[in-house]
Scaffold this active site. Structure first.
Site, PDB file in Angstrom:
ATOM      1  N   ASP B  12       0.858  -1.169   0.000  1.00 49.21           N
ATOM      2  CA  ASP B  12       0.000   0.000   0.000  1.00 49.21           C
ATOM      3  C   ASP B  12       0.906   1.234   0.000  1.00 49.21           C
ATOM      4  O   ASP B  12       2.107   1.132   0.292  1.00 49.21           O
ATOM      5  CB  ASP B  12      -0.879  -0.039   1.264  1.00 49.21           C
ATOM      6  CG  ASP B  12      -1.603   1.259   1.488  1.00 49.21           C
ATOM      7  OD1 ASP B  12      -2.347   1.690   0.594  1.00 49.21           O
ATOM      8  OD2 ASP B  12      -1.408   1.864   2.569  1.00 49.21           O
ATOM      9  N   ASP B  14      -0.130   5.170   0.964  1.00 47.97           N
ATOM     10  CA  ASP B  14      -0.330   6.161   2.028  1.00 47.97           C
ATOM     11  C   ASP B  14      -0.381   5.484   3.399  1.00 47.97           C
ATOM     12  O   ASP B  14      -1.217   4.615   3.627  1.00 47.97           O
ATOM     13  CB  ASP B  14      -1.644   6.926   1.795  1.00 47.97           C
ATOM     14  CG  ASP B  14      -1.590   7.799   0.550  1.00 47.97           C
ATOM     15  OD1 ASP B  14      -0.863   8.799   0.576  1.00 47.97           O
ATOM     16  OD2 ASP B  14      -2.267   7.452  -0.450  1.00 47.97           O
TER      17      ASP B  14
END
Lengths: 227, 227
Positions: B12, B14
């Protein structure tokens, strides 16, 4: 609880009655960055709610930097400035005004005890519609040690004239709950500061609610009989 | 794991590689407030990392408002604008660059899979020193459904040419971990997005580390033998 079954409530302010934790966190992040100190935002979040001095000490220790009193003071001043610039968007948490109004009407004593200074807290308290002339408000200025030391909550209970062992401390951070436990009050956690329920429970929260509204709807679980 | 014991990593973006979650949260808060929608900041934090459409749907549902496609689009646009204004202070998380460099050097395939759009993600990816021409980057633009649907991670594994069951998904939010589980990858959680360890573990994280640096120091626990 005393014979007339009246509990008393001691409320933390930021993250408990007012939706200001994330703004405080990013204001600290900016103040630290301007001083050349890089620290991930979540680590700041996990320390917030401690006494400001303890907080900056803890953060600087994590970064391995030397702790100079001048730097700590500079960081605290800059944090207050940045926070003030962004305080327009800060609102009471859902149910905060209603909860306080309910307790007042029901004759349940309550006070506010915050690790912040009165300088920063005043606007927040006004936004809540609380009259400082009528409600005991204990700030960092009034005690020698802030949370997680028990002093703030002990002073707040004394101002209300209630025994600390009859008091329910309501807070959103583990520092509130640790201070409550040291003070021998009953600690109740709120999720509205952005910590997980398990963090609050492990810091010995008796119960955890989402926000002041959720607490208002479950007051009978913490010793206030709804009328 | 396959015969040559090479795991693959799907990251991922953020909160996992870049320290941007709190800025995203406050940008959403502002966009919502400008549209007259009051929502406590912690509730936004708890939903972030979902697909943007699902996210706005979920938030509007919590407020009890009617969900109009025009409003969702307006909120997403305004969020992106406010976030861009504040993206100066956004930095890679500790160890992010080192972790990616280590995997590259060790010949372990890795990719990035984000619920964000390439428009917002591009600057972030540049800040990480990642060359989009050499690393597979799957964004919201590439799949029909973002997290917690498994599509982003399935697409990222396909781009790497590895089986999803050989992949380790690394994320900071429960949406990453739920998507990893639906995809049948091994989910690993990081605390750097500001969620508690128990939230990630309950969403079936195999292990939880503090941040990319902590993961780098414990890679042997997730199937990469340190050389």
């Amino acid at each position: 609880m005393s014979g007339d079954c009246s509990a008393a409530f001691l409320f933390d302010l930021d993250g408990t009655l007012i939706d200001s934790v994330y703004q405080h966190v990013l204001a600290w992040h900016r103040a630290l960055e301007e001083a050349g100190i890089e620290l991930a935002v979540w680590r700041i979040h996990r320390k917030i709610g401690m006494s400001g001095g303890l907080f900056t000490n803890a953060l600087l220790r994590e970064t391995g930097l030397t702790i100079e009193p001048g730097l700590i003071e500079q960081l605290q001043r800059r944090h207050a400035e940045v926070y003030a610039e962004h305080s327009d968007g800060i609102r009471p948490l859902p149910g905060a005004r209603e909860l306080l109004a309910y307790l007042t009407k029901a004759g349940v004593p309550w006070a506010i005890a915050t690790s912040g200074r009165m300088l920063t807290a005043r606007r927040t308290i006004e936004a809540l519609g609380v009259d400082p002339a009528r409600v005991p408000i204990v700030t960092r200025d009034d005690v020698r040690f802030a949370k997680p030391d028990p002093d703030l909550f002990l002073a707040a209970a004394a101002r209300l004239g209630v025994a600390i062992t009859d008091a329910v401390v309501v807070g959103d951070s583990i520092w509130d709950l640790l201070a409550a436990r040291r003070a021998r009050a009953l600690g109740v956690g709120l999720l509205s500061g952005g910590y997980g329920a398990d963090e609050l429970e492990r810091a010995s929260a008796y119960r955890v609610y989402q926000d002041p509204l959720d607490l208002l709807q479950h007051l009978d679980e913490v010793g206030v009989r709804r009328q």
